[in-house]
Design an enzyme around this catalytic site. Structure first.
Site, PDB file in Angstrom:
ATOM      1  N   SER A  59     116.608  58.925  -4.396  1.00  0.00           N
ATOM      2  CA  SER A  59     117.709  59.131  -3.452  1.00  0.00           C
ATOM      3  C   SER A  59     117.184  59.483  -2.065  1.00  0.00           C
ATOM      4  O   SER A  59     116.000  59.755  -1.886  1.00  0.00           O
ATOM      5  CB  SER A  59     118.627  60.239  -3.963  1.00  0.00           C
ATOM      6  N   LYS A  60     118.099  59.463  -1.111  1.00  0.00           N
ATOM      7  CA  LYS A  60     117.714  59.770   0.261  1.00  0.00           C
ATOM      8  C   LYS A  60     117.166  61.190   0.384  1.00  0.00           C
ATOM      9  O   LYS A  60     116.386  61.484   1.272  1.00  0.00           O
ATOM     10  CB  LYS A  60     118.919  59.598   1.190  1.00  0.00           C
TER      11      LYS A  60
END
Ligand code: GLU
Length: 507
Positions: free
Chosen positions: A266-267
């Site tokens: 994920s970011k």
């Protein structure tokens, strides 16, 4: 459709920086198109005004450019199918939404957010989950339930409405994915997605995406796996708009997984796990900075190579590929079905491989500013020579300073372990003798120096390893580094003698 011109699009929403998973999607699209002489289109999908982030579109352009992707059609590049930004195409979409209402595939829904929330809560209190679908659309205030005159009245009065797709109650939808094959879904599991909103006069992703892919004559949609659940709806939209025969082919790419292998990368993982998840550094409008591969010292070709192999491989053991080779070798058949684990150490390995192959002048231009910031101003040719000697030992150009500072500054401390091991017995005395040997030497080229020093050691029958290690201790301060005679050639005779003297005095 086999003779169709290959046209692919990368269609990011400008909601923030591009994550490396998005970059990989862009790369696969690019390889696929370029291999077949097709076009790569960059379309900006900015219909969700709530999630718009300033600077994101520029970031996307810069990131693709850094990777070496050449955009054939796009907002900046122009093209025959423009505009390429959805907010600039807003007039186009309403017609299609209305057409869907007219042909019975969509309907107006007038319920407000409050009404919907109330119904949702009621469902929850009864232990049921609410789904906006066939089971409720005729009970809620929609153009399927209200009398004709009331619908007209509401539309004319300017009440807020949305247009929703009328998903069939029960129909087997068969979709085809180039990576996963045929997938069957019953429409009863799908809800009636909003296609258009009167509040901002904008389509949602689903309608805009299908209309644009059609109008832009996209031949293949290659995108992340998170869009696979939308594919049945997209098929139904193509059908409802009468475009089934010319719809693109679809390929949904597997996820990039966390280094642990569990869950999607994920970011937020970058900050948590200590490696970048963005190609370039990103400064958010709030001023938060996220690391980028470029700023961390990765070469774009190493980055592209590394990322390309996360989900695809040519079917053999090779790992190093130029952009041209990737284009040549890429095929969707060799894209895996399961997620690929991201390995930050492997990313470093790729950079080290590429660093070795960079020319000394190129490395010098990157290293000179680092030298300057350390107060070192030296001749470029000398730096080129040094780069050639150390590049095999580095992962990043930023490692160069630690690997080479003894070329510029005499050591002021000596590695303790090596001192204990080598600087003993008669060795210090032998280094004094070595100094005299070197003193007499005028040709200070590496090879000439090597010859006289080795000849002297052999002649005296001194232990080669011990003498050379003591020599290195004086010159470098520790027991590792490039070839000793190469080092002496670069630092020169005076400096070599000076360091030997200093070593003899202070070790
Ligand atoms: N705008 C979508 C995204 O941000 C595009 C998905 C697609 O390629 O259809 O990922």
């Amino acid at each position: 459709m086999s003779n169709r011109k290959i046209r692919v699009r990368f269609a990011p929403s400008p909601t923030g920086p591009l994550h490396i998973g998005g970059v990989r999607t862009a790369l696969y699209n690019y390889f696929f198109a370029k291999k077949q002489g097709g076009n790569f289109i960059l379309r900006i999908e900015d219909t969700d005004s709530q999630r718009f982030v300033p600077g994101a579109e520029e970031y996307i352009n810069k990131a693709l450019n850094w990777c070496g992707i050449k955009i054939d059609e796009g907002v900046r590049e122009g093209g025959a199918y423009g505009p390429y930004k959805q907010s600039e195409r807003r007039e186009i979409y309403l017609n299609y939404a209305e057409q869907l209402v007219k042909n019975g595939n969509a309907y107006y829904a007038f319920d407000t957010a409050e009404e919907l929330n109330a119904i949702r809560s009621q469902y929850e209190s009864e232990g049921k989950t609410f789904s906006y679908n066939y089971s409720v659309r005729e009970k809620l205030p929609t153009s399927l339930s209200l009398p004709e005159n009331e619908i007209k009245e509401r539309l004319e009065r300017g009440d807020n409405w949305v247009i929703r797709f009328k998903m069939p109650e029960s129909e087997e939808i068969i979709v085809n994915d180039l990576i996963r094959g045929e997938i069957k879904v019953n429409s009863c599991t799908l809800d009636d997605k909003v296609l258009y909103k009167s509040s901002d006069k904008l389509p949602t992703y689903h309608l805009a995406n299908i209309v644009d892919d059609h109008l832009m004559e996209i031949s293949h949609v290659i995108r992340g796996e998170e869009w696979l659940p939308s594919l049945p709806l997209h098929y139904k939209l193509y059908e409802a708009l009468g475009w089934s025969d010319t719809k693109p082919e679809f390929a949904h790419l597997p996820l990039l997984l966390k280094p642990t292998g569990s869950g999607k990368l994920s970011k937020r993982d970058g900050d948590k796990l200590g490696f970048p998840v963005f190609p370039l550094e990103w400064k958010s409008p709030e001023g938060d900075i996220s690391r980028g591969y470029r700023e961390d010292g990765y070469f774009p070709d190493a980055f592209v190579n590394m990322l390309s192999l996360l989900g695809w491989n040519p079917g053999d053991e090779r790992e190093i590929f130029s952009m041209e080779e990737l284009i040549e070798l890429f095929s969707l058949e060799k894209v895996g079905k399961s997620g690929s684990r991201f390995d930050p150490e492997k990313a470093k390995w790729f950079n080290a491989q590429y660093l070795k192959t960079k020319s000394n002048p190129e490395l010098t231009s990157l290293f000179l500013p680092i030298l300057n910031s350390n107060g070192i101003n030296v001749d470029k040719n000398k730096v080129e020579h040094i780069c050639g000697l150390i590049k095999d030992r580095a992962t990043f150009v930023s490692d160069f300073w630690e690997l080479s500072k003894f070329f510029f500054i005499a050591p002021d401390s000596y590695e303790e372990k090596a001192v204990k091991k080598f600087w003993k017995g008669e060795n210090p005395q032998r280094i004094s003798e070595l100094m005299e040997v070197i003193q007499k030497q005028d040709d200070f080229s590496s090879s000439a120096l090597e010859k006289i020093v080795h000849d002297w050691i052999h002649e005296k029958e001194y232990p080669m390893g011990q003498i050379m290690n003591c020599f290195r201790l004086c010159i470098v301060g520790e027991s590792k580094g490039p070839n000793m005679f190469d080092i002496c050639e670069i630092i020169g005779k005076d400096e070599t003698i000076g360091r030997l003297e200093k070593g003899i005095d202070s070790i």
